[in-house]
Design a protein around this motif. Structure first.
Motif, mmCIF file in Angstrom:
data_model
loop_
_atom_site.group_PDB
_atom_site.id
_atom_site.type_symbol
_atom_site.label_atom_id
_atom_site.label_comp_id
_atom_site.label_asym_id
_atom_site.label_seq_id
_atom_site.Cartn_x
_atom_site.Cartn_y
_atom_site.Cartn_z
ATOM 1 N N LEU A 73 0.840 -1.206 0.000
ATOM 2 C CA LEU A 73 0.000 0.000 0.000
ATOM 3 C C LEU A 73 0.870 1.249 0.000
ATOM 4 O O LEU A 73 1.876 1.303 0.703
ATOM 5 N N ARG A 74 0.444 2.243 -0.774
ATOM 6 C CA ARG A 74 1.220 3.488 -0.857
ATOM 7 C C ARG A 74 0.492 4.627 -0.167
ATOM 8 O O ARG A 74 -0.702 4.832 -0.416
ATOM 9 N N TYR A 75 1.210 5.339 0.670
ATOM 10 C CA TYR A 75 0.650 6.518 1.337
ATOM 11 C C TYR A 75 1.550 7.712 1.076
ATOM 12 O O TYR A 75 2.764 7.571 0.957
ATOM 13 N N LYS A 124 -21.369 -0.752 1.892
ATOM 14 C CA LYS A 124 -22.826 -0.641 1.792
ATOM 15 C C LYS A 124 -23.361 0.543 2.607
ATOM 16 O O LYS A 124 -24.237 1.276 2.158
ATOM 17 N N TRP A 125 -22.836 0.722 3.829
ATOM 18 C CA TRP A 125 -23.379 1.738 4.741
ATOM 19 C C TRP A 125 -22.516 2.998 4.796
ATOM 20 O O TRP A 125 -22.734 3.859 5.647
ATOM 21 N N ASP A 126 -21.507 3.079 3.930
ATOM 22 C CA ASP A 126 -20.611 4.243 3.900
ATOM 23 C C ASP A 126 -19.965 4.480 5.273
ATOM 24 O O ASP A 126 -20.082 5.555 5.863
ATOM 25 N N VAL A 127 -19.304 3.453 5.758
ATOM 26 C CA VAL A 127 -18.726 3.449 7.103
ATOM 27 C C VAL A 127 -17.198 3.404 6.993
ATOM 28 O O VAL A 127 -16.644 2.780 6.091
ATOM 29 N N VAL A 128 -16.534 4.076 7.929
ATOM 30 C CA VAL A 128 -15.066 4.068 7.972
ATOM 31 C C VAL A 128 -14.593 2.891 8.825
ATOM 32 O O VAL A 128 -15.143 2.643 9.902
ATOM 33 N N ALA A 129 -13.587 2.153 8.329
ATOM 34 C CA ALA A 129 -12.970 1.085 9.131
ATOM 35 C C ALA A 129 -11.753 1.680 9.834
ATOM 36 O O ALA A 129 -10.887 2.276 9.188
ATOM 37 N N ARG A 174 -9.213 1.344 0.664
ATOM 38 C CA ARG A 174 -8.114 2.294 0.873
ATOM 39 C C ARG A 174 -8.664 3.675 1.252
ATOM 40 O O ARG A 174 -8.135 4.357 2.112
ATOM 41 N N GLU A 175 -9.771 4.052 0.601
ATOM 42 C CA GLU A 175 -10.307 5.401 0.823
ATOM 43 C C GLU A 175 -11.210 5.507 2.054
ATOM 44 O O GLU A 175 -11.650 6.596 2.392
ATOM 45 N N ARG A 176 -11.486 4.368 2.711
ATOM 46 C CA ARG A 176 -12.355 4.469 3.890
ATOM 47 C C ARG A 176 -11.768 3.737 5.096
ATOM 48 O O ARG A 176 -12.514 3.241 5.942
ATOM 49 N N ARG A 219 5.895 6.104 23.370
ATOM 50 C CA ARG A 219 4.689 6.824 22.961
ATOM 51 C C ARG A 219 4.801 7.393 21.542
ATOM 52 O O ARG A 219 4.657 8.598 21.304
ATOM 53 N N VAL A 220 5.062 6.520 20.616
ATOM 54 C CA VAL A 220 5.065 6.913 19.208
ATOM 55 C C VAL A 220 4.151 5.948 18.433
ATOM 56 O O VAL A 220 4.370 4.732 18.441
ATOM 57 N N GLY A 221 3.132 6.506 17.823
ATOM 58 C CA GLY A 221 2.210 5.719 17.008
ATOM 59 C C GLY A 221 1.827 6.535 15.789
ATOM 60 O O GLY A 221 2.246 7.691 15.652
ATOM 61 N N TRP A 222 1.040 5.939 14.885
ATOM 62 C CA TRP A 222 0.682 6.681 13.667
ATOM 63 C C TRP A 222 -0.668 6.251 13.107
ATOM 64 O O TRP A 222 -1.137 5.138 13.342
ATOM 65 N N CYS A 223 -1.279 7.169 12.388
ATOM 66 C CA CYS A 223 -2.511 6.891 11.642
ATOM 67 C C CYS A 223 -2.188 7.083 10.164
ATOM 68 O O CYS A 223 -1.565 8.088 9.800
ATOM 69 N N LEU A 224 -2.624 6.164 9.335
ATOM 70 C CA LEU A 224 -2.527 6.301 7.882
ATOM 71 C C LEU A 224 -3.945 6.395 7.354
ATOM 72 O O LEU A 224 -4.770 5.515 7.632
ATOM 73 N N ALA A 225 -4.242 7.453 6.639
ATOM 74 C CA ALA A 225 -5.618 7.637 6.169
ATOM 75 C C ALA A 225 -5.624 8.581 4.973
ATOM 76 O O ALA A 225 -4.707 9.400 4.821
ATOM 77 N N PRO A 226 -6.656 8.488 4.119
ATOM 78 C CA PRO A 226 -6.757 9.405 2.987
ATOM 79 C C PRO A 226 -6.690 10.861 3.437
ATOM 80 O O PRO A 226 -7.033 11.165 4.590
ATOM 81 N N GLY A 227 -6.266 11.742 2.545
ATOM 82 C CA GLY A 227 -5.994 13.137 2.886
ATOM 83 C C GLY A 227 -7.097 13.831 3.669
ATOM 84 O O GLY A 227 -6.806 14.521 4.669
#
Ligand SMILES: Cc1ncc(COP(=O)(O)O)c(C=O)c1O
Length: 391
Positions: A83-85, A191-196, A222-224, A241-249
């Motif tokens: 996956l590319r971010y 189906k329900w337009d939900v974010v994972a 990828r987009e949700r 205490r270092v963590g990260w979130c990867l998510a669309p812009g």
């Protein structure tokens, strides 16, 4: 009265896990409760942290993460999942994945929205949902393999559903969600337009040929998907205490704003060291999983021999057990007995259930421990049966 506390802060209790750690210290027990390793972190990481301090990396990093760390992260993610971010717009570095989860929920969920959570769950998710005013909808994972009923899951989704939290490999059960299960969840998200929101903090701790499937890699996900992970478990540095979130812009932009006003940023010198960690070779990850498998294979049979029924973990470093063989009324009484009389601390199962009754005959042990620590626990556990039957 001016000294009153907020209503929301009264809707959850202090962490039971930390209470067990305190009791354990009081009784000089072996702590198999809170999930952190008692063995050293890799030398290369410690060296990198020292070097960063000596180089005077002492001031705020860029709020969404030091560039070096974001670059190292997207390269590592691509190596492992394909996956590319974009490190400039799709990465937010936070104070551990704990802050990532809180910032993500605060950024994406409105009061009154529903968030689907598998139960038993990592105990932070309940308070996280309450803090952002969301209503959790629990879907049960059932022993012995911790599978869920697809119909029950489908029923939990509706027009108010905003997000689903998936933790794989899973704490406390050791379940690793299969591709089929994730496909099913993905279908409902579309189906329900939900974010994972995927908590993948144990992504490299897998046994018995299990593979980690990235939800973001499934069709249309990828987009949700907000992917959450961090250095705590993979590199044995839970206190950094270092963590990260990867998510669309668009999602990242909201998460970054919340993160900025919550904490400004994660520790700057340790972000530099985390960038070094992300460049460790593939053998590092193989050895990590092998060592944890050995620990599992040492503790689980000892628990069985002591009278626990165990649910063999396929990933992460916890084992859930059934304590009904001991004849105690509930998990908290038994956990207190275990720590004060036998000298081993574990976590009462009810702390992982919204419906506390469901965890009354469950106890969770963690095995991120040196061999000597596990030996000491195993030795003490041998005395358990005798004590219970004679007491
Ligand atoms: C499922 C899960 N997510 C998150 C965390 C916390 O991770 P961090 O140290 O990155 O905040 C833990 C720690 O036990 C965990 O078990």
């Amino acid at each position: 009265m001016r000294t009153r506390v907020s209503e929301r802060s009264t809707r959850f209790t202090e962490s039971v896990i930390r209470e067990m750690t305190r009791l354990c210290q009081q009784h000089q027990g072996v702590n198999l409760a809170q999930g952190f390793p008692d063995f050293p972190a890799p030398e290369a990481l410690k060296e990198a942290a020292v070097e960063a301090l000596r180089a005077d990396v002492n001031q705020y990093a860029i709020t969404w993460g030091a560039k070096r760390l974001r670059d190292a992260l997207v390269a590592k993610v691509e190596r492992f999942s394909g996956l590319r971010y974009d490190p400039e717009t799709e990465v937010t570095v936070c104070c551990g994945s704990t802050e990532c989860m809180a910032a993500t929920l605060l950024a994406l969920v409105d009061p009154g929205d529903e968030v689907v959570v598998f139960e038993p769950f990592y105990e932070n998710y309940g308070p996280d949902a309450i803090l952002c005013g969301a209503t959790p909808r629990f879907v049960r994972l059932r022993e012995p393999d911790w599978s869920f009923d697809p119909a029950e899951l489908a029923q939990a989704f509706g027009t108010r559903t905003r997000a689903i939290i998936i933790n794989t490999p899973n704490n406390p059960t050791g379940k690793v969600f299969s591709r089929e299960e994730l496909e099913l969840i993905a279908g409902l998200c579309r189906k329900w337009d939900v974010v994972a929101i995927t908590d993948e903090i144990y992504e490299h701790i897998l046994y018995d040929g299990e593979a980690h499937v990235a939800m973001a890699g499934l069709e249309g996900m990828r987009e949700r998907t907000v992917v959450i992970s961090g250095v705590s478990k993979t590199y044995s540095v839970t206190g950094w205490r270092v963590g990260w979130c990867l998510a669309p812009g668009a999602l990242s932009a909201a998460i970054r704003k919340v993160h900025d006003f919550l904490t400004v940023g994660a520790p700057a010198p340790l972000q530099e060291a985390a960038a070094v960690a992300l460049g460790l070779p593939p053998e590092y990850y193989t050895a990590l999983a092998d060592n944890y498998r050995d620990r599992r294979d040492h503790l689980v049979p000892a628990l069985e021999a002591a009278g626990f029924r165990t649910f063999r973990p396929r990933g992460a470093y916890y084992v859930m057990t059934d304590i009904s063989g001991f004849g105690f009324a509930d998990d908290v009484t038994f956990a207190r007995h275990l720590v004060s009389e036998v000298g081993v601390a574990a976590v009462p199962g009810s702390s992982f259930y919204a419906d506390r009754e469901s965890g009354r005959q469950r106890l969770r042990f963690q095995f991120a421990r040196r061999r000597e620590t596990l030996d000491a626990a195993v030795e003490r556990l041998q005395r358990l049966k005798a004590r219970v039957t004679s007491g």
